[in-house]
Every structure is written in structure tokens, then in C-alpha cells.
Design a protein around this motif. Structure first.
Motif, PDB file in Angstrom:
ATOM      1  N   VAL A  76       0.862  -1.190   0.000  1.00 45.83           N
ATOM      2  CA  VAL A  76       0.000   0.000   0.000  1.00 45.83           C
ATOM      3  C   VAL A  76       0.894   1.234   0.000  1.00 45.83           C
ATOM      4  O   VAL A  76       1.829   1.321   0.803  1.00 45.83           O
ATOM      5  N   THR A  77       0.626   2.158  -0.910  1.00 48.77           N
ATOM      6  CA  THR A  77       1.469   3.368  -0.982  1.00 48.77           C
ATOM      7  C   THR A  77       0.709   4.621  -0.541  1.00 48.77           C
ATOM      8  O   THR A  77       1.291   5.704  -0.485  1.00 48.77           O
ATOM      9  N   LEU A  78      -0.588   4.453  -0.258  1.00 50.85           N
ATOM     10  CA  LEU A  78      -1.372   5.564   0.329  1.00 50.85           C
ATOM     11  C   LEU A  78      -2.481   4.928   1.161  1.00 50.85           C
ATOM     12  O   LEU A  78      -3.211   4.061   0.657  1.00 50.85           O
ATOM     13  N   GLY A  79      -2.580   5.315   2.412  1.00 48.74           N
ATOM     14  CA  GLY A  79      -3.658   4.817   3.263  1.00 48.74           C
ATOM     15  C   GLY A  79      -3.353   3.470   3.879  1.00 48.74           C
ATOM     16  O   GLY A  79      -2.187   3.113   4.117  1.00 48.74           O
ATOM     17  N   GLU A  80      -4.432   2.702   4.122  1.00 49.25           N
ATOM     18  CA  GLU A  80      -4.316   1.420   4.854  1.00 49.25           C
ATOM     19  C   GLU A  80      -5.397   0.449   4.400  1.00 49.25           C
ATOM     20  O   GLU A  80      -6.551   0.851   4.165  1.00 49.25           O
ATOM     21  N   VAL A  81      -5.018  -0.814   4.266  1.00 42.63           N
ATOM     22  CA  VAL A  81      -5.982  -1.861   3.923  1.00 42.63           C
ATOM     23  C   VAL A  81      -5.786  -3.054   4.841  1.00 42.63           C
ATOM     24  O   VAL A  81      -4.718  -3.235   5.432  1.00 42.63           O
ATOM     25  N   PHE A  82      -6.826  -3.877   4.919  1.00 45.33           N
ATOM     26  CA  PHE A  82      -6.709  -5.210   5.522  1.00 45.33           C
ATOM     27  C   PHE A  82      -6.646  -6.176   4.352  1.00 45.33           C
ATOM     28  O   PHE A  82      -7.610  -6.283   3.580  1.00 45.33           O
ATOM     29  N   ASP A  83      -5.512  -6.832   4.201  1.00 50.50           N
ATOM     30  CA  ASP A  83      -5.260  -7.686   3.045  1.00 50.50           C
ATOM     31  C   ASP A  83      -5.424  -9.143   3.421  1.00 50.50           C
ATOM     32  O   ASP A  83      -5.013  -9.548   4.524  1.00 50.50           O
TER      33      ASP A  83
END
Ligand SMILES: Cc1cn([C@H]2C[C@H](O)[C@@H](COP(=O)(O)OP(=O)(O)O[C@H]3O[C@H](C)C(=O)[C@H](O)[C@H]3O)O2)c(=O)[nH]c1=O
Length: 182
Positions: A76-83
Motif C-alpha cells: 500500500v502506498t497511500l492509506g491502509e488496507v486489511f489484506d
């Protein structure tokens, strides 16, 4: 690079060494020699993808069938995720098991997801940019989708509201139904 094992042995969490100074930061986002050493085998990537998603978007779960299964190195290069990666290798002792990780521009974590896994992510930040390397080309005729909220997989998504999903993902079959047609 820091390598962290996950509860599915072939899925690895990688954290690059970040050089920070008064100007900002620098890190090698991909190094073929370091990556091959981390995963224990040579891996060739042929396609880079980049997607941008609004908060609460859920993309996936997707995978490509042979002859074009895709391994993915995601970040992720911007923000946040649950992968999330789901083991769908029928011969695997962890078939049907999933592993999740929070990936963000701040933690710079990357997840190596080998071929034979379904993949998806849920956006936790207002917006997220997701970039990933693939070991095979996009092959829409080989693409399979599985419902993100499949009861058999029972993925513990940190959903707050009904996620924003594509029409395609809204029509995705259950895991065991998708597998039946393979
Ligand atoms: C994946 C892909 C898509 N496309 C085209 C096809 C559609 O016209 C458009 C959007 O595709 P889609 O809605 O399938 O995009 P995502 O929902 O982000 O799909 C991805 O979602 C999960 C997170 C994955 O791991 C896969 O890489 C991929 O399936 O891009 C291409 O031209 N090349 C590609 O490699």
C-alpha cells in the motif's frame, strides 16, 4: 528486510529497511536478490498493477486458474488496507485457510502471496492506493471470484458497514461452489 512467517507457511510478510533523514525516507520497494532469498526460490514478475479505492471498498476475492495462476507481491502506498490471502491449493494442508495483514503506507509492509491463493483487501483509510507485482499476466478467461463473506472461509474482515464492491464481486459464488467447477 524483515521477514515474518504467517500461519500459512508460504505466505510471508516482508518489511523493507527504511532510510530516513531530514529530507524524508528511502527504501528499496523491490530487490530481486533479496526477495528471492526471502521466499527461498527465484520468482519472476511480469506485470505491475496499481489501484486506488475509496474507504470501505472491498476488492476480491479473486484468483486465476491454471495455466495462469498469479503470485502477487502486494503493498500500500497511500492509506491502509486489511489484506487477505486464502489458500485454495487442493493439495495443501492449509487449503481453505486464510491469513490477513494490515498493510499501510506507514508500515510499508508487503505480503507475498504465491500462486494458488485467492486475494482481496478491504480499505480502512479514506482512500488507499494499492500496488502489486504479479508472476503472470492478466487472463480474464482464467479469473475466478469467491464471495468476500463466504461462510466456509469465515474471514474476519474488519468491516464497519456493508462494503463497496463491484458488480462482479456482488455476483461471486460461494467458495465451495466456485471450487466445484474447477
Ligand atoms: C486485474 C486486472 C484488471 N484489468 C481491468 C479489467 C477491468 O476492466 C478493470 C477493473 O478490474 P477489476 O474490477 O477486476 O479490478 P479489481 O477488483 O481490483 O481486481 C483485482 O482484485 C484483487 C485484489 C486481485 O488480487 C486481482 O489482482 C484483481 O482481480 O481493469 C486489467 O486490465 N488487468 C488486470 O490485471
Amino acid at each position: 528486510m524483515k521477514i515474518t512467517e504467517t500461519r500459512i507457511p508460504d505466505v510471508k510478510l516482508l518489511e523493507p529497511h527504511v532510510f530516513e533523514d531530514e529530507r524524508g525516507f528511502f527504501y528499496e520497494s523491490f530487490n530481486q536478490k533479496a526477495f528471492d532469498a526471502a521466499v527461498g526460490q527465484p520468482v519472476t514478475f511480469v506485470q505491475d498493477n496499481h489501484s486506488r479505492s475509496a474507504k470501505n471498498t472491498l476488492r476480491g476475492l479473486h484468483y486465476q486458474l491454471p495455466p495462469h495462476p498469479q503470485g502477487k507481491l502486494v503493498r500500500v502506498t497511500l492509506g491502509e488496507v486489511f489484506d487477505v490471502a486464502v489458500d485454495i491449493r487442493k493439495s495443501s494442508p492449509t487449503c481453505g485457510r486464510w491469513v490477513g495483514a494490515t498493510l499501510s503506507a506507514d508500515n510499508r509492509r508487503q505480503l507475498w502471496i504465491p500462486p494458488g491463493f485467492a486475494h482481496g483487501f478491504l480499505v480502512a483509510s479514506d482512500v488507499a492506493e494499492f500496488q502489486y507485482k504479479c508472476t503472470d499476466f492478466y487472463a480474464p478467461d482464467c479469473e475466478v471470484s469467491i464471495r468476500w463473506d463466504d461462510a466456509t472461509l469465515a474471514i474476519n474482515w474488519p468491516v464497519m458497514d456493508e462494503p463497496l464492491i463491484s458488480v462482479k464481486d456482488g455476483k461471486a459464488p460461494a467458495y465451495l461452489v466456485a471450487r466445484k467447477f474447477e
